[in-house]
Structures are given as C-alpha cells and as structure tokens.
Design an enzyme around this catalytic site. Structure first.
Site, PDB file in Angstrom:
ATOM      1  N   ASP A   1     -21.286  34.384 -17.009  1.00 14.26           N
ATOM      2  CA  ASP A   1     -19.862  34.233 -17.269  1.00 14.26           C
ATOM      3  C   ASP A   1     -19.343  33.016 -16.500  1.00 14.26           C
ATOM      4  O   ASP A   1     -19.379  31.900 -17.014  1.00 14.26           O
ATOM      5  CB  ASP A   1     -19.163  35.541 -16.860  1.00 14.26           C
ATOM      6  CG  ASP A   1     -17.684  35.561 -17.166  1.00 14.26           C
ATOM      7  OD1 ASP A   1     -17.213  34.694 -17.923  1.00 14.26           O
ATOM      8  OD2 ASP A   1     -16.981  36.438 -16.645  1.00 14.26           O
TER       9      ASP A   1
ATOM     10  N   LYS B   1     -28.055  45.311 -12.164  1.00 15.62           N
ATOM     11  CA  LYS B   1     -28.782  46.298 -12.953  1.00 15.62           C
ATOM     12  C   LYS B   1     -28.832  45.925 -14.432  1.00 15.62           C
ATOM     13  O   LYS B   1     -29.658  46.408 -15.167  1.00 15.62           O
ATOM     14  CB  LYS B   1     -28.089  47.673 -12.840  1.00 15.62           C
ATOM     15  CG  LYS B   1     -28.131  48.280 -11.477  1.00 15.62           C
ATOM     16  CD  LYS B   1     -27.705  49.774 -11.550  1.00 15.62           C
ATOM     17  CE  LYS B   1     -26.288  49.950 -11.109  1.00 15.62           C
ATOM     18  NZ  LYS B   1     -25.841  51.365 -11.066  1.00 15.62           N
ATOM     19  N   GLY B   2     -27.887  45.101 -14.849  1.00 17.08           N
ATOM     20  CA  GLY B   2     -27.676  44.863 -16.279  1.00 17.08           C
ATOM     21  C   GLY B   2     -28.887  44.413 -17.066  1.00 17.08           C
ATOM     22  O   GLY B   2     -28.982  44.648 -18.268  1.00 17.08           O
TER      23      GLY B   2
ATOM     24  N   ASP C   1     -28.840  39.126 -17.619  1.00 18.64           N
ATOM     25  CA  ASP C   1     -28.257  39.709 -18.832  1.00 18.64           C
ATOM     26  C   ASP C   1     -27.158  38.825 -19.410  1.00 18.64           C
ATOM     27  O   ASP C   1     -27.153  38.518 -20.590  1.00 18.64           O
ATOM     28  CB  ASP C   1     -27.709  41.123 -18.546  1.00 18.64           C
ATOM     29  CG  ASP C   1     -26.836  41.185 -17.290  1.00 18.64           C
ATOM     30  OD1 ASP C   1     -26.648  40.137 -16.629  1.00 18.64           O
ATOM     31  OD2 ASP C   1     -26.346  42.276 -16.969  1.00 18.64           O
TER      32      ASP C   1
ATOM     33  N   ASP D   1     -22.572  46.903 -18.592  1.00 18.35           N
ATOM     34  CA  ASP D   1     -21.662  48.029 -18.365  1.00 18.35           C
ATOM     35  C   ASP D   1     -20.235  47.559 -18.137  1.00 18.35           C
ATOM     36  O   ASP D   1     -19.982  46.386 -17.884  1.00 18.35           O
ATOM     37  CB  ASP D   1     -22.095  48.808 -17.120  1.00 18.35           C
ATOM     38  CG  ASP D   1     -21.740  48.062 -15.842  1.00 18.35           C
ATOM     39  OD1 ASP D   1     -22.106  46.878 -15.727  1.00 18.35           O
ATOM     40  OD2 ASP D   1     -21.064  48.641 -14.972  1.00 18.35           O
TER      41      ASP D   1
HETATM   42  P1  IMP Z   1     -20.784  35.413 -13.283  1.00 15.18           P
HETATM   43  O1  IMP Z   1     -21.169  35.267 -11.848  1.00 15.18           O
HETATM   44  O2  IMP Z   1     -19.293  35.305 -13.469  1.00 15.18           O
HETATM   45  O3  IMP Z   1     -21.528  34.473 -14.204  1.00 15.18           O
HETATM   46  O4  IMP Z   1     -21.048  36.903 -13.700  1.00 15.18           O
HETATM   47  C1  IMP Z   1     -22.297  37.367 -13.967  1.00 15.18           C
HETATM   48  C2  IMP Z   1     -22.338  38.871 -13.843  1.00 15.18           C
HETATM   49  O5  IMP Z   1     -21.080  39.466 -14.161  1.00 15.18           O
HETATM   50  C3  IMP Z   1     -23.328  39.444 -14.834  1.00 15.18           C
HETATM   51  O6  IMP Z   1     -24.598  39.576 -14.259  1.00 15.18           O
HETATM   52  C4  IMP Z   1     -22.700  40.788 -15.161  1.00 15.18           C
HETATM   53  O7  IMP Z   1     -23.128  41.746 -14.216  1.00 15.18           O
HETATM   54  C5  IMP Z   1     -21.217  40.584 -14.989  1.00 15.18           C
HETATM   55  N1  IMP Z   1     -20.539  40.317 -16.276  1.00 15.18           N
HETATM   56  C6  IMP Z   1     -19.948  39.165 -16.670  1.00 15.18           C
HETATM   57  N2  IMP Z   1     -19.422  39.269 -17.891  1.00 15.18           N
HETATM   58  C7  IMP Z   1     -19.697  40.520 -18.313  1.00 15.18           C
HETATM   59  C8  IMP Z   1     -19.422  41.245 -19.544  1.00 15.18           C
HETATM   60  O8  IMP Z   1     -18.833  40.750 -20.518  1.00 15.18           O
HETATM   61  N3  IMP Z   1     -19.876  42.529 -19.591  1.00 15.18           N
HETATM   62  C9  IMP Z   1     -20.547  43.111 -18.553  1.00 15.18           C
HETATM   63  N4  IMP Z   1     -20.826  42.479 -17.412  1.00 15.18           N
HETATM   64  C10 IMP Z   1     -20.406  41.186 -17.279  1.00 15.18           C
END
Ligand code: IMP
Length: 174
Positions: free
Chosen positions: A101, A41-42, A98, A157
């Site tokens: 990470d 949703k972000g 959005d 969020d």
């Molecule tokens: P990844 O798979 O670890 O790259 O995470 C990506 C998803 O994790 C993003 O689409 C967000 O929904 C969530 N996410 C990662 N870091 C943050 C943060 O600092 N704040 C909020 N949501 C995050």
C-alpha cells in the site's frame, strides 16, 4: 453506515495468476539457491500456493512486522515482531508479500534484510495497491495491480476478519 463486500478477484483468476508467477520465478531462479521470506500473517495463503506451484523446492522463512493497528489505517511506523531465522548471506532472497500500500513496510523490510548481505534481494507481491504509495519500492513480481479500496480474503484481513475467504473482496460502504 454498514459495509458490504464485492468480489474483485475470483478463485480461478487467483489460481491462474499464481501459476504464471510461479512459472516466471521458476525460470528466473532455476539452478539458484532461493530462499523465500514471507511477511506474516497475510501472506500465508498466497505463499503456500506459490511455493507448491514452483518447479523446484525452496527454503522458506517468515517475518512478522507490525505497522497497522486493528483497523484500516497505517501508523507509519514499522516494528519487527518475528525476525528471519535462516542464514541469508550470499543467497538469493525473494520477499513475498500479500499487499503493498504505502510501501513503508516493504521499504523497511528490504533495508533490514539487505543487512544480511544476500546475493540478491527481490520482491514478489500479490496485490500492488498504488493509491497511497508513499515510498518507492521496486516490485519485481506483481500478481494484480489494484487502483483503490480496502481488500480482504485470500489471507488479507480487516481487523482479523475475512482472512480465510478464498476470493479477494473489496470492502464498500452500503
Ligand atoms: P504498507 O506498509 O502501507 O505498504 O502496508 C502493507 C501492509 O498493510 C500489508 O502487509 C497489509 O498487512 C496491510 N494492508 C494494506 N492494505 C491492505 C488492504 O487493502 N487489506 C488488508 N491489509 C492491507
């Protein structure tokens, strides 16, 4: 111990960067058949701003993926809870996210969408949070690189809280 929020990216800085990204994407995709796929949703606020700043109309679609629980840690596993609906074959597809990470979510999504045989497949993400990157995913358009911290606001969020704040905040221990 409680937490407090510190403003990291102001409304003005967000608006300026969104306009720059839209200009760049507008130049790169002029005359092409662009479909933007937002990751819910972000992304809903960033994507709404971005498409309205583009110099041409685009088609939009959304996916919803689930990897995080209700808090701030990743489970490492990604599931699709809402898949793409528009046809993507031979089209120029831009994933809009959005925040990146670990990169696990995008790596999974890119591979999934590549299966639809688009003409091109690129990624635009608003925040590139490099501290915990685990898999390499090339990011073609980046709003802001951020070194560390958990961010909320502008669609992001923390357990469904703080998503609708117009600025981006970093959560810090008090
Ligand atoms: P990844 O798979 O670890 O790259 O995470 C990506 C998803 O994790 C993003 O689409 C967000 O929904 C969530 N996410 C990662 N870091 C943050 C943060 O600092 N704040 C909020 N949501 C995050």
């Amino acid at each position: 111990m409680g937490t407090k929020k510190r403003c990291l990216i102001s409304r003005e800085a967000i608006a300026q960067r969104v306009a720059e990204l839209a200009q760049q994407i507008g130049r790169d995709y002029a005359g092409r058949d662009l479909v933007m796929i937002g990751v819910l949703k972000g992304v809903f606020i960033f994507m709404a701003d971005l498409v309205r700043a583009l110099p041409f109309a685009v088609e939009v679609d959304f996916v919803r993926l689930c990897s995080y629980g209700a808090g701030t840690t990743t489970s490492g596993e990604v599931h699709i809870t809402k898949d793409v609906e528009l046809p993507l074959k031979d089209r120029d597809v831009l994933i809009v996210e959005d925040i990146v990470d670990t990169g696990l979510t995008l790596a999974f999504l890119k591979q999934h969408l590549a299966g639809h045989r688009p003409r091109s497949l690129k990624i635009c993400c608003f925040i590139d949070k490099k501290e915990r990157r685990e898999v390499e995913v090339p990011l073609d358009y980046v709003g802001f690189p951020v070194e560390q911290g958990f961010l909320v606001g502008y669609g992001l969020d923390c357990g469904e809280q703080s998503r609708t704040l117009p600025e981006i905040f970093v959560i810090e221990p008090e």
